[in-house]
Design a protein around this motif. Structure first.
Motif, mmCIF file in Angstrom:
data_model
loop_
_atom_site.group_PDB
_atom_site.id
_atom_site.type_symbol
_atom_site.label_atom_id
_atom_site.label_comp_id
_atom_site.label_asym_id
_atom_site.label_seq_id
_atom_site.Cartn_x
_atom_site.Cartn_y
_atom_site.Cartn_z
ATOM 1 N N LEU A 137 11.587 20.211 59.300
ATOM 2 C CA LEU A 137 12.596 20.171 58.459
ATOM 3 C C LEU A 137 13.199 21.440 58.393
ATOM 4 C CD1 LEU A 137 14.460 18.359 56.837
ATOM 5 C CD2 LEU A 137 12.987 18.480 54.923
ATOM 6 N N ILE A 138 14.763 21.535 58.644
ATOM 7 C CA ILE A 138 15.257 22.825 58.243
ATOM 8 C C ILE A 138 15.930 22.988 57.053
ATOM 9 C CG2 ILE A 138 17.095 24.556 59.232
ATOM 10 C CD1 ILE A 138 16.726 23.140 61.876
ATOM 11 N N HIS A 139 16.904 21.954 56.767
ATOM 12 C CA HIS A 139 17.499 21.784 55.739
ATOM 13 C C HIS A 139 17.797 20.355 55.432
ATOM 14 C CE1 HIS A 139 18.722 25.849 54.425
ATOM 15 N NE2 HIS A 139 19.059 26.159 55.752
ATOM 16 N N TYR A 140 17.922 19.825 54.138
ATOM 17 C CA TYR A 140 18.491 18.538 53.779
ATOM 18 C C TYR A 140 19.643 18.364 52.431
ATOM 19 C CZ TYR A 140 15.174 18.692 49.810
ATOM 20 O OH TYR A 140 14.468 18.995 48.627
ATOM 21 N N SER A 141 19.891 17.398 52.497
ATOM 22 C CA SER A 141 20.987 16.908 51.375
ATOM 23 C C SER A 141 20.881 15.719 50.849
ATOM 24 C CB SER A 141 22.456 17.249 51.915
ATOM 25 O OG SER A 141 23.530 16.937 51.067
ATOM 26 N N VAL A 142 20.951 15.465 49.452
ATOM 27 C CA VAL A 142 20.690 14.278 48.794
ATOM 28 C C VAL A 142 22.083 13.727 48.249
ATOM 29 C CG1 VAL A 142 18.367 14.683 47.952
ATOM 30 C CG2 VAL A 142 20.391 15.351 46.642
ATOM 31 N N GLY A 143 23.160 14.310 48.699
ATOM 32 C CA GLY A 143 24.512 13.931 48.337
ATOM 33 C C GLY A 143 25.399 15.056 48.643
ATOM 34 N N ALA A 144 26.695 14.629 48.529
ATOM 35 C CA ALA A 144 27.929 15.659 48.594
ATOM 36 C C ALA A 144 27.739 16.834 47.643
ATOM 37 C CB ALA A 144 29.240 15.034 48.652
ATOM 38 N N GLY A 145 27.698 18.055 48.119
ATOM 39 C CA GLY A 145 27.548 19.185 47.123
ATOM 40 C C GLY A 145 25.912 19.595 46.867
ATOM 41 N N ASP A 183 19.219 21.705 50.077
ATOM 42 C CA ASP A 183 18.305 22.092 49.655
ATOM 43 C C ASP A 183 17.329 22.757 50.945
ATOM 44 O OD1 ASP A 183 15.811 21.491 47.036
ATOM 45 O OD2 ASP A 183 15.934 23.424 48.143
ATOM 46 N N GLN A 184 16.566 23.607 50.964
ATOM 47 C CA GLN A 184 15.751 24.143 52.030
ATOM 48 C C GLN A 184 14.532 23.172 52.458
ATOM 49 O OE1 GLN A 184 14.772 28.132 50.926
ATOM 50 N NE2 GLN A 184 17.024 28.744 51.442
ATOM 51 N N GLY A 185 14.301 23.146 53.711
ATOM 52 C CA GLY A 185 13.237 22.430 54.160
ATOM 53 C C GLY A 185 11.906 23.418 54.227
ATOM 54 N N GLU A 186 11.378 23.224 55.385
ATOM 55 C CA GLU A 186 9.963 24.251 55.977
ATOM 56 C C GLU A 186 10.403 25.361 56.510
ATOM 57 O OE1 GLU A 186 8.438 20.140 58.023
ATOM 58 O OE2 GLU A 186 6.973 21.978 58.273
ATOM 59 N N VAL A 187 11.597 25.536 57.608
ATOM 60 C CA VAL A 187 11.806 26.397 58.171
ATOM 61 C C VAL A 187 13.489 26.662 58.095
ATOM 62 C CG1 VAL A 187 10.015 26.111 60.100
ATOM 63 C CG2 VAL A 187 12.185 24.748 60.231
ATOM 64 N N PRO A 188 14.016 27.117 56.909
ATOM 65 C CA PRO A 188 15.418 27.432 56.659
ATOM 66 C C PRO A 188 15.950 28.635 57.151
ATOM 67 C CG PRO A 188 14.392 27.730 54.617
ATOM 68 C CD PRO A 188 13.285 27.397 55.734
ATOM 69 N N ASN A 189 15.068 29.602 57.525
ATOM 70 C CA ASN A 189 15.602 30.829 57.593
ATOM 71 C C ASN A 189 16.539 31.111 58.949
ATOM 72 O OD1 ASN A 189 14.502 31.726 55.571
ATOM 73 N ND2 ASN A 189 12.462 32.674 56.609
ATOM 74 N N GLY A 190 17.830 31.666 58.923
ATOM 75 C CA GLY A 190 18.487 31.773 59.986
ATOM 76 C C GLY A 190 19.500 30.539 60.023
ATOM 77 N N TYR A 191 19.322 29.692 59.047
ATOM 78 C CA TYR A 191 20.335 28.588 59.019
ATOM 79 C C TYR A 191 21.071 28.382 57.788
ATOM 80 C CZ TYR A 191 16.994 27.350 63.042
ATOM 81 O OH TYR A 191 16.233 27.424 64.059
ATOM 82 N N ASN A 192 22.203 27.890 58.024
ATOM 83 C CA ASN A 192 22.998 27.473 56.634
ATOM 84 C C ASN A 192 23.342 26.014 56.857
ATOM 85 O OD1 ASN A 192 22.576 29.862 55.180
ATOM 86 N ND2 ASN A 192 24.815 30.462 55.371
ATOM 87 N N VAL A 193 23.626 25.252 55.579
ATOM 88 C CA VAL A 193 24.281 24.209 56.024
ATOM 89 C C VAL A 193 25.245 23.776 54.670
ATOM 90 C CG1 VAL A 193 22.278 22.715 56.846
ATOM 91 C CG2 VAL A 193 22.340 23.149 54.261
ATOM 92 N N SER A 194 26.075 23.103 54.532
ATOM 93 C CA SER A 194 26.898 22.480 53.290
ATOM 94 C C SER A 194 27.164 21.270 53.819
ATOM 95 C CB SER A 194 28.491 23.291 53.590
ATOM 96 O OG SER A 194 29.017 23.004 54.801
ATOM 97 N N ARG A 195 27.530 20.468 52.406
ATOM 98 C CA ARG A 195 27.740 19.142 52.431
ATOM 99 C C ARG A 195 29.123 18.875 51.756
ATOM 100 N NH1 ARG A 195 24.029 14.513 52.119
ATOM 101 N NH2 ARG A 195 25.551 12.500 52.889
ATOM 102 N N SER A 196 30.047 18.798 52.136
ATOM 103 C CA SER A 196 31.500 18.832 51.450
ATOM 104 C C SER A 196 31.765 17.209 51.269
ATOM 105 C CB SER A 196 32.464 19.590 51.884
ATOM 106 O OG SER A 196 32.557 19.290 53.663
#
Lengths: 113, 116
Positions: A45-53, A56-69
């Motif tokens: 798991l890299i990143h996850y989101s529980v809803g718009a806005g 949160d980080q998963g196991e291996v988040p380094n080097g990756y960004n996410v957004s949930r607009s």
């Protein structure tokens, strides 16, 4: 319903380049996540989101960004690609409850040279 | 630490024979258990899940799985294997983690090869 869609299907990058992997779902799912799949290491798991806005980080988040607009979209950004990020990337979505099934996209195969 | 184990990297079975793909878990609380299948160059697809109730769960493509609480296992089975069942199978467990956040723990996968 198209389900979970991912673009592109395949991408070659040079070290240091940036790119965005797109993920969209049309099932009105609150929960979305990004995984990478590497031989012998299963899904991580890299990143996850529980809803718009909310992300949160998963196991291996380094080097990756996410957004949930929006509820529908959950893009994954590689800021400065490295060969270690060569992998197959899967986006998944589900309703928020613990017992809900994950729906996966077809994957993006990324090669970083 | 909470974990899911798929003790066999690869399972080979002849077409028409029964197949079993093993999964054991070590988690706190009451888990929700899932099996997913991945065909070559495809995303994962849901096969079946155990939430509560009957320990034998039936799913897609003739697969079933048996939840065994005392042995903390959730083995995937099919009475008669098909060549088209050849794929990578993942077991997953959904638990509530720290801070009441949901957490999905994955096994590393088992490659099933069904020989004609």
């Amino acid at each position: 319903n198209a389900g979970v869609t991912q673009t592109p299907k395949f991408q070659v990058l040079k070290t240091g380049q940036s790119m965005t992997l797109q993920c969209a779902q049309d099932m009105n799912h609150e929960y979305m996540s990004w995984y990478r799949q590497d031989p012998g290491m299963g899904l991580r798991l890299i990143h996850y989101s529980v809803g718009a806005g909310i992300t949160d980080q998963g196991e291996v988040p380094n080097g990756y960004n996410v957004s949930r607009s929006t509820t529908e979209d959950f893009p994954l950004r590689l800021l400065s690609a490295a060969p270690s990020q060569t992998s197959v990337y899967f986006c998944a979505s589900s309703a928020l409850a613990l017992q809900e099934t994950q729906y996966f996209g077809p994957g993006t195969r990324l090669l970083v040279l | 630490a909470q974990s899911v184990a798929q003790p066999e990297d690869q399972v080979n079975v002849a077409e028409g024979n029964p197949l079993t793909v093993k999964c054991t878990y070590s988690v706190s609380g009451n888990p929700y258990l899932f099996w997913y299948v991945q065909y070559p160059n495809r995303g994962l697809q849901f096969l079946l899940k155990y939430i509560t109730g009957d320990n034998l769960v039936k799913g897609s493509y003739g697969f079933e799985a048996e939840f065994n609480k005392s042995q903390t296992s959730f083995h995937l089975k099919k009475p008669s294997a098909l060549v088209s069942d050849s794929a990578l199978y993942f077991c997953a467990v959904n638990v509530t983690g720290a801070g009441n956040n949901r957490k999905l723990i994955w096994g590393l996968g088992t490659s099933l090869a069904v020989n004609p």
